[in-house]
Design an enzyme around this catalytic site. Structure first.
Site, PDB file in Angstrom:
ATOM      1  N   SER A 141      -4.148  -5.230 -11.036  1.00 11.37           N
ATOM      2  CA  SER A 141      -4.273  -4.661  -9.690  1.00 11.37           C
ATOM      3  C   SER A 141      -4.094  -3.140  -9.670  1.00 11.37           C
ATOM      4  CB  SER A 141      -3.255  -5.319  -8.755  1.00 11.37           C
ATOM      5  OG  SER A 141      -1.967  -5.249  -9.316  1.00 11.37           O
ATOM      6  N   ASP A 389       6.614  -2.602  -1.685  1.00 11.23           N
ATOM      7  CA  ASP A 389       5.774  -2.548  -2.883  1.00 11.23           C
ATOM      8  C   ASP A 389       5.952  -1.175  -3.521  1.00 11.23           C
ATOM      9  OD1 ASP A 389       3.788  -2.234  -4.768  1.00 11.23           O
ATOM     10  OD2 ASP A 389       2.144  -2.915  -3.480  1.00 11.23           O
ATOM     11  N   HIS A 392       2.223  -0.537  -6.653  1.00 11.05           N
ATOM     12  CA  HIS A 392       0.880   0.009  -6.400  1.00 11.05           C
ATOM     13  C   HIS A 392       1.002   1.392  -5.754  1.00 11.05           C
ATOM     14  CE1 HIS A 392       0.512  -4.417  -6.612  1.00 11.05           C
ATOM     15  NE2 HIS A 392      -0.516  -4.098  -7.368  1.00 11.05           N
TER      16      HIS A 392
END
Ligand SMILES: *[C@@H]1O[C@H](CO)[C@@H](O)[C@H](O)[C@H]1NC(C)=O
Ligand SMILES: *[C@@H]1O[C@H](CO)[C@@H](O)[C@H](O)[C@H]1NC(C)=O
Ligand SMILES: *[C@@H]1O[C@H](CO)[C@@H](O)[C@H](O)[C@H]1NC(C)=O
Ligand SMILES: *[C@@H]1O[C@H](CO)[C@@H](O)[C@H](O)[C@H]1NC(C)=O
Ligand SMILES: *[C@@H]1O[C@H](CO)[C@@H](O)[C@H](O)[C@H]1NC(C)=O
Ligand SMILES: *[C@@H]1O[C@H](CO)[C@@H](O)[C@H](O)[C@H]1NC(C)=O
Ligand SMILES: *[C@@H]1O[C@H](CO)[C@@H](O)[C@H](O)[C@H]1NC(C)=O
Length: 413
Positions: A141, A389, A392
């Site tokens: 990702s 998060d 990312h």
């Protein structure tokens, strides 16, 4: 001022002293001019780009310049390179502004190498380069985030009817620039080799199993690419991996628990062997993105235990900072593998070393300002220690700079 010096010069003076005076006059004149246009010069410096091969900060050509050593410079004139809401194919996982982030300074940082300037990202030039070609990002990702950034960087210069996105419901997502017959694709293979995490949607499994020797199932989809950009790191971050000898379809497969570093090495070897046999050296350019750091433990930069990247608005100032979100031993394995590919097998894989420059950017992650599958509930939002998060990166943001580095390599190395 310059004029007065010249008038003072004795016309009977020797040639040497005349030229000395001329040079002095030129220098003084230059200083005079500089102060006149000082504002303009400052503006140009702020803009901080050069188009040519030789930089304006130093005399080092791009080909000789270490692009990865440098510093972040706040630049709200030319950054971000695109607006979040303008990118047709923005991902909700990375659209931090859309999901409520108020502090937007993370969008305004430019990477300034010590020895030279990064070339200006020119979408048209890249699309011309990709005409009748296929560029594929392969990995997890983080690599998908970089692919989204790349699509955002180029799509603004393509008219609406001339671009499309196709998700084939499998591991491959294809962005197409029709006028150019060019595609920029993302292929989901988070461990590069076959694993039980190969489903692009449902891959959150308690146990990680890899077939460290098997890559063909994925690799056959990118054999004919012109530019390949790989990554694989975060999915390996556990002490042990279960290695499967046999296939995922055979119930009687043999599993063996292997130390992570050893299994990482085995997988990268399979990857290297595959490249060696299948890659057309005269056609395909190969890149490997180094580790993307995480910022999940705020005590590493002096905050209290239990906090993470949530609420961070500035970067880590300490030069050379390295947190526990990266693993130098894994970097060594990557370096060794790439080195052997180069020296023994004549295959030039270029390592895009984003690790150190991203280490500083603790404020660049989505934290709670994102949508995973569903937007976070209010309950989740007030509990950032569990739901932030810090892996990312928001877009526009850090991955745009990774792509500027990739761009510089595509054109100059
Ligand atoms: C600057 O670059 C030019 C062209 O590459 C080179 O000839 C010259 O020697 C360099 N000068 C210095 C001081 O490095
Ligand atoms: C990556 O870049 C940093 C900063 O220049 C440097 O310290 C480090 O050694 C580089 N790592 C590799 C593997 O090239
Ligand atoms: C850009 O940054 C400077 C310095 O931080 C600030 O004074 C200025 O208001 C900013 N401009 C915009 C358009 O954000
Ligand atoms: C971008 O690249 C195109 C094609 O190479 C060129 O025509 C154009 O002048 C470039 N734009 C800038 C701003 O340099
Ligand atoms: C379009 O691009 C593909 C590679 O992605 C190439 O195989 C094909 O020949 C190209 N088509 C034309 C008409 O050039
Ligand atoms: C998706 O694309 C891949 C690669 O071309 C192909 O192997 C796969 O069969 C496709 N899946 C579907 C559902 O179309
Ligand atoms: C977030 O940062 C602000 C400003 O530094 C501070 O006042 C606030 O208490 C912080 N919130 C949390 C939940 O840490």
């Amino acid at each position: 001022m310059a004029k007065r010096y010249l008038l003072l010069a004795d016309i009977r003076c020797s040639f040497q002293s005349l030229s000395a005076i001329l040079i002095t006059a030129l220098i003084i004149g230059a200083i005079y001019l500089t102060s006149e246009s000082g504002q303009l010069l400052t503006l140009l410096e702020d803009y901080g780009f050069s188009d040519g091969q030789v930089s304006n900060t130093n005399n080092v050509s791009l080909a000789e310049c270490n692009l990865f050593a440098g510093k972040w410079v706040y630049d709200n004139k030319s950054y971000p390179l695109y607006k979040e809401q303008d990118c047709t194919f923005m991902s909700d996982q990375l659209a931090c502004q859309k999901f409520g982030r108020k502090d937007l300074s993370y969008q305004h940082w430019r990477w300034q190498p010590d020895q030279c300037d990064l070339p200006r990202f020119n979408a048209t030039r890249l699309l011309e380069k990709l005409r009748n070609k296929k560029m594929v990002f392969v990995g997890d990702s983080l690599n998908r985030g970089q692919w989204v950034s790349m699509v955002c960087l180029v799509e603004a210069s393509i008219k609406p009817l001339f671009k499309s996105m196709h998700n084939n419901g499998s591991n491959l997502i294809t962005f197409r620039a029709k006028e150019y017959n060019a595609t920029i694709e993302f292929y989901w293979a988070p461990l590069l080799v076959e694993s039980n995490s190969d489903d692009p949607v449902s891959h959150r499994l308690p146990e990680r199993i890899v077939r460290a020797q098997a890559i063909e199932k994925h690799a056959r989809h990118w054999t004919n690419a012109d530019i390949l950009v790989f990554n694989t790191y975060l999915w390996w971050r556990r002490p042990f991996m279960k290695i499967l000898w046999g296939s995922f379809n055979e119930p009687e497969g043999i599993y063996k628990k292997v130390k992570m570093l050893r299994s990482y090495e085995l997988a990268l070897k399979s990857w290297a062997d595959w490249l060696d046999i299948h890659i057309d050296r005269s056609k395909t350019r190969l890149f490997f993105m180094s580790m993307s750091p995480t910022h999940e433990r705020a005590e590493e930069w002096g905050k209290s235990v239990g906090q993470n990247c949530y609420n961070e608005t500035d970067m880590i100032a300490r030069q050379g900072y390295q947190g526990h979100g990266t693993d130098p031993n894994m970097m060594k394995i990557v370096e060794k593998t790439i080195d052997e590919l180069k020296t023994i097998r004549g295959l030039n894989v270029q390592l895009i070393n984003i690790t150190q420059l991203s280490e500083y950017r603790k404020e660049g992650h989505p934290s709670i300002y994102r949508k995973q599958w569903d937007p976070l509930t209010q309950e989740q939002q007030i509990n950032p220690s569990s739901y932030a998060d810090c892996i990312h990166w928001c877009l526009p943001g850090v991955p745009d700079v990774w792509n500027e580095l990739l761009y510089a390599h595509i054109f100059n190395y």
